[in-house]
Design an enzyme around this catalytic site. Structure first.
Site, PDB file in Angstrom:
ATOM      1  N   HIS A  57       0.855  -1.180   0.000  1.00  0.00           N
ATOM      2  CA  HIS A  57       0.000   0.000   0.000  1.00  0.00           C
ATOM      3  C   HIS A  57       0.897   1.238   0.000  1.00  0.00           C
ATOM      4  O   HIS A  57       2.032   1.199   0.488  1.00  0.00           O
ATOM      5  CB  HIS A  57      -0.883   0.040   1.248  1.00  0.00           C
ATOM      6  CG  HIS A  57      -1.961  -0.989   1.257  1.00  0.00           C
ATOM      7  ND1 HIS A  57      -3.084  -0.850   2.034  1.00  0.00           N
ATOM      8  CD2 HIS A  57      -2.101  -2.163   0.598  1.00  0.00           C
ATOM      9  CE1 HIS A  57      -3.875  -1.904   1.857  1.00  0.00           C
ATOM     10  NE2 HIS A  57      -3.292  -2.704   0.992  1.00  0.00           N
ATOM     11  N   GLU A  59       0.917   3.845   1.828  1.00  0.00           N
ATOM     12  CA  GLU A  59       1.378   4.240   3.162  1.00  0.00           C
ATOM     13  C   GLU A  59       2.549   3.387   3.634  1.00  0.00           C
ATOM     14  O   GLU A  59       3.510   3.899   4.215  1.00  0.00           O
ATOM     15  CB  GLU A  59       0.238   4.114   4.188  1.00  0.00           C
ATOM     16  CG  GLU A  59      -0.975   4.937   3.872  1.00  0.00           C
ATOM     17  CD  GLU A  59      -2.064   4.159   3.138  1.00  0.00           C
ATOM     18  OE1 GLU A  59      -3.247   4.362   3.466  1.00  0.00           O
ATOM     19  OE2 GLU A  59      -1.735   3.360   2.235  1.00  0.00           O
ATOM     20  N   CYS A  87      -6.319   1.807   5.829  1.00  0.00           N
ATOM     21  CA  CYS A  87      -6.924   0.565   6.299  1.00  0.00           C
ATOM     22  C   CYS A  87      -6.306   0.183   7.651  1.00  0.00           C
ATOM     23  O   CYS A  87      -5.406   0.859   8.155  1.00  0.00           O
ATOM     24  CB  CYS A  87      -6.685  -0.548   5.279  1.00  0.00           C
ATOM     25  SG  CYS A  87      -4.939  -1.057   5.168  1.00  0.00           S
ATOM     26  N   CYS A  90      -2.402  -0.339   7.524  1.00  0.00           N
ATOM     27  CA  CYS A  90      -1.660   0.912   7.416  1.00  0.00           C
ATOM     28  C   CYS A  90      -1.816   1.762   8.676  1.00  0.00           C
ATOM     29  O   CYS A  90      -0.858   2.388   9.128  1.00  0.00           O
ATOM     30  CB  CYS A  90      -2.098   1.670   6.176  1.00  0.00           C
ATOM     31  SG  CYS A  90      -1.676   0.800   4.644  1.00  0.00           S
TER      32      CYS A  90
END
Length: 156
Positions: A57, A59, A87, A90
């Site tokens: 992801h 992040e 999410c 993260c």
């Protein structure tokens, strides 16, 4: 450097630029930048498809870059700007890395772990909590995601 609102919009536009790079690679358009002492020290976009990695992801990649830049896993005094509410994975990484502030664009009503579904980044039982500023350029961030899913998920 900037007034607070202008600063948040400036850095969110940088994150949007990262999300646009994701679109070019057929990745879900989420972008992130990490700012330390008013400078971008990390920038990333989703790369799950390209790397075949469920943890890739924006992040997570940005956190890794920022830690390498600072040569420290503690990202105290850093702010992350991300186009979509993080999410649970993260959000947990943001808490663990001690990021000071999270600024995000669009809320994620299905998987958001910072205000929408749950709030891991401000959980009082954890030893670190982040300041959260939601909805910065939310419409632009949401439009980018909706356009991507409309174009990639409709029957052709």
């Amino acid at each position: 450097m900037f007034e607070t609102a202008d600063r948040h919009e400036y850095f969110m536009r940088q994150a949007i630029g990262e999300a646009e790079k994701a679109v070019e690679k057929d990745e879900v358009p989420v972008g992130a930048v990490i700012v330390y002492e008013n400078r971008i020290i990390a920038r990333a976009h989703n790369q799950r498809e390209m790397l075949n990695d469920p943890t890739a992801h924006a992040e997570m990649i940005a956190i890794t870059q920022a830690a390498a830049y600072l040569q420290n896993w503690r990202l105290t005094s850093a702010t992350i700007y991300v186009t979509l509410e993080p999410c649970a994975m993260c959000a947990g990484a943001l808490v663990q890395s001690r990021v000071d502030m999270l600024v995000y664009g669009a809320a994620d009503k299905k998987a958001g772990a910072c205000t929408s579904v749950m709030n891991l980044v401000q959980e009082p039982r954890f030893n670190h909590r982040l300041k959260v500023i939601p909805d910065i350029l939310a419409g632009e961030c949401r439009d980018l995601l909706q356009k991507f899913f409309w174009e990639n998920c409709r029957i052709k």
